[in-house]
Design an enzyme around this catalytic site. Structure first.
Site, PDB file in Angstrom:
ATOM      1  CB  SER A   1      39.411  42.440  40.345  1.00 38.04           C
ATOM      2  OG  SER A   1      40.374  43.507  40.334  1.00 38.04           O
TER       3      SER A   1
ATOM      4  CE1 TYR B   1      42.996  38.311  42.416  1.00 34.63           C
ATOM      5  CE2 TYR B   1      43.299  40.530  41.862  1.00 34.63           C
ATOM      6  CZ  TYR B   1      42.526  39.599  42.172  1.00 34.63           C
ATOM      7  OH  TYR B   1      41.573  40.039  42.947  1.00 34.63           O
TER       8      TYR B   1
HETATM    9  N1  LIG Z   1      40.677  43.703  48.481  1.00 36.39           N
HETATM   10  C1  LIG Z   1      40.890  44.061  47.116  1.00 36.39           C
HETATM   11  O1  LIG Z   1      41.403  45.211  46.915  1.00 36.39           O
HETATM   12  C2  LIG Z   1      40.033  43.305  46.189  1.00 36.39           C
HETATM   13  C3  LIG Z   1      39.801  43.952  44.762  1.00 36.39           C
HETATM   14  C4  LIG Z   1      39.055  43.433  43.911  1.00 36.39           C
HETATM   15  C5  LIG Z   1      38.544  42.016  44.148  1.00 36.39           C
HETATM   16  N2  LIG Z   1      38.878  41.477  45.339  1.00 36.39           N
HETATM   17  C6  LIG Z   1      38.235  40.245  45.284  1.00 36.39           C
HETATM   18  O2  LIG Z   1      37.387  40.151  46.495  1.00 36.39           O
HETATM   19  C7  LIG Z   1      37.337  38.759  47.192  1.00 36.39           C
HETATM   20  C8  LIG Z   1      37.664  38.966  48.549  1.00 36.39           C
HETATM   21  O3  LIG Z   1      38.913  39.474  48.925  1.00 36.39           O
HETATM   22  P1  LIG Z   1      39.227  40.201  50.306  1.00 36.39           P
HETATM   23  O4  LIG Z   1      39.821  41.610  49.812  1.00 36.39           O
HETATM   24  O5  LIG Z   1      38.149  40.343  51.203  1.00 36.39           O
HETATM   25  O6  LIG Z   1      40.461  39.348  50.708  1.00 36.39           O
HETATM   26  P2  LIG Z   1      40.741  38.898  52.303  1.00 36.39           P
HETATM   27  O7  LIG Z   1      40.359  39.863  53.289  1.00 36.39           O
HETATM   28  O8  LIG Z   1      42.128  38.305  52.272  1.00 36.39           O
HETATM   29  O9  LIG Z   1      39.506  37.610  52.540  1.00 36.39           O
HETATM   30  C9  LIG Z   1      39.700  36.531  51.917  1.00 36.39           C
HETATM   31  C10 LIG Z   1      38.856  35.541  52.329  1.00 36.39           C
HETATM   32  O10 LIG Z   1      38.869  34.295  51.529  1.00 36.39           O
HETATM   33  C11 LIG Z   1      39.261  33.217  52.339  1.00 36.39           C
HETATM   34  N3  LIG Z   1      39.959  32.031  51.749  1.00 36.39           N
HETATM   35  C12 LIG Z   1      41.218  32.321  51.102  1.00 36.39           C
HETATM   36  N4  LIG Z   1      41.671  31.247  50.882  1.00 36.39           N
HETATM   37  C13 LIG Z   1      40.684  30.176  51.044  1.00 36.39           C
HETATM   38  C14 LIG Z   1      40.637  29.003  50.504  1.00 36.39           C
HETATM   39  N5  LIG Z   1      41.730  28.180  50.227  1.00 36.39           N
HETATM   40  N6  LIG Z   1      39.501  28.227  51.135  1.00 36.39           N
HETATM   41  C15 LIG Z   1      38.178  28.885  51.533  1.00 36.39           C
HETATM   42  N7  LIG Z   1      38.474  30.197  51.811  1.00 36.39           N
HETATM   43  C16 LIG Z   1      39.509  30.945  51.694  1.00 36.39           C
HETATM   44  C17 LIG Z   1      39.719  33.851  53.489  1.00 36.39           C
HETATM   45  O11 LIG Z   1      39.240  32.904  54.486  1.00 36.39           O
HETATM   46  P3  LIG Z   1      40.221  31.847  55.544  1.00 36.39           P
HETATM   47  O12 LIG Z   1      41.793  32.328  55.204  1.00 36.39           O
HETATM   48  O13 LIG Z   1      39.697  31.680  56.799  1.00 36.39           O
HETATM   49  O14 LIG Z   1      40.108  30.597  54.469  1.00 36.39           O
HETATM   50  C18 LIG Z   1      39.083  35.023  53.686  1.00 36.39           C
HETATM   51  O15 LIG Z   1      37.778  34.946  54.284  1.00 36.39           O
HETATM   52  C19 LIG Z   1      38.617  38.089  46.393  1.00 36.39           C
HETATM   53  O16 LIG Z   1      38.156  37.217  45.476  1.00 36.39           O
HETATM   54  C20 LIG Z   1      39.273  39.126  45.786  1.00 36.39           C
HETATM   55  O17 LIG Z   1      40.020  38.501  44.624  1.00 36.39           O
HETATM   56  C21 LIG Z   1      39.355  42.016  46.448  1.00 36.39           C
END
Ligand SMILES: NC(=O)c1ccc[n+]([C@@H]2O[C@H](COP(=O)([O-])OP(=O)(O)OC[C@H]3O[C@@H](n4cnc5c(N)ncnc54)[C@H](OP(=O)(O)O)[C@@H]3O)[C@@H](O)[C@H]2O)c1
Length: 268
Positions: free
Chosen positions: A149, A162
């Protein structure tokens, strides 16, 4: 329709990719982009119903195979289950995307939630990279995508833990890139800025401008095997350029101030 990426991918990585956190957000977009390119995708997350709906869509639209694994990756036993279930599948690329964030003052947060985040964002990723990394190294080919990130390169107040989990991923990835140089295994670190997904709601932050998750997935897959770190999307690029010449203490102040404005609604 399959693209040339499909045969290029199969030659370089094998027949299957595995995407964690594929039920929503960036992971779902990674799965879609891979399937679009003709790659079979193992879909992993907790919400199996969403994964099955996605699998039906991807298999029907792109003619690929999408096995579904419902697993809570914060549990070491369930990570082990994923390894057993995929043992007979030629997985050549892993996208370690599942993760969540916490925000607000560290001491106001629930320690169990923090430790759960550590288990998911760091421990599970470490297990996955070790397990599949060994296989890839043995085969002399493979790919690993890690989700870092923009917050990973300095401490960030009001999302301190985080940011620390992402600093861990950033550092792990950078070290492994050196260790794996010339091994045939590609490792890409993806460090986005704010992205329009379920992440902000779960993390209790209020995003201003944000990037679309399919941009993150598309640009990442394009960069895999060509670049080491990418900051996909305009926002991450502009922000990292602005911060690039600032000393660490100033980056901490700037990023903490940005996070402060995203968490105004939380106790001060
Ligand atoms: N969105 C941002 O602004 C941003 C920025 C930088 C980096 N990131 C990184 O990008 C990645 C994806 O984030 P996102 O933005 O796509 O978030 P998101 O929309 O909340 O999706 C998160 C995904 O992770 C899964 N997940 C959560 N807890 C889990 C668990 N205990 N076991 C297995 N799967 C789990 C969720 O599925 P289930 O709930 O079905 O398990 C969902 O598919 C993360 O690593 C995040 O830190 C995000």
């Amino acid at each position: 329709m399959k693209t040339s990426f499909s045969s290029e991918f199969a030659k370089r990585y094998g027949l299957y990719a595995l995407v964690t956190g594929a039920s929503e957000g960036i992971g779902r977009c990674f799965a879609e982009e891979l399937a679009k390119a003709g790659v079979n995708v193992v879909l992993v997350a907790r919400r199996e119903d969403l994964l099955h709906t996605l699998a039906t869509h991807l298999e029907g639209t792109y003619g690929v195979l999408c096995p579904v694994i419902g697993a809570d990756l914060a549990s070491p036993e369930q990570v082990e289950d994923v390894f057993q279930i995929t043992d007979q599948i030629d997985v050549g690329l892993i996208v370690c995307n599942a993760g969540f964030g916490t925000a607000g003052n560290f001491l106001d947060g629930d320690i169990d939630t923090e430790l759960n985040m550590l288990s998911l964002n760091c421990v599970a990723v470490t297990r996955m990279v070790h397990h599949f990394g060994l296989k890839f190294k043995h085969k002399g080919r493979g790919g690993v995508v890690l989700l870092s990130s923009i917050v990973a390169t300095q401490g960030v107040a009001r999302s301190a833990h985080y940011a620390a989990t992402k600093a861990y991923i950033q550092s792990l990835g950078e070290g492994l890139q050196q260790e794996w140089h010339g091994s045939g295994v590609d490792l890409l670190i993806v460090a986005p800025g704010p992205v329009e997904t379920g992440f902000a709601k779960r993390s209790n932050i209020q995003l201003g401008k944000s990037e679309s998750p399919d941009v993150i997935a598309r640009q990442s897959l394009k960069a895999l095997g060509r670049q080491k770190v990418i900051r996909p999307g305009v926002l991450a690029k502009v922000l990292s350029l602005a911060l690039s010449t600032a000393p660490r203490w100033l980056r901490i102040k700037i990023m903490s101030s940005i996070m402060g404005s995203m968490t105004k609604q939380l106790p001060q």
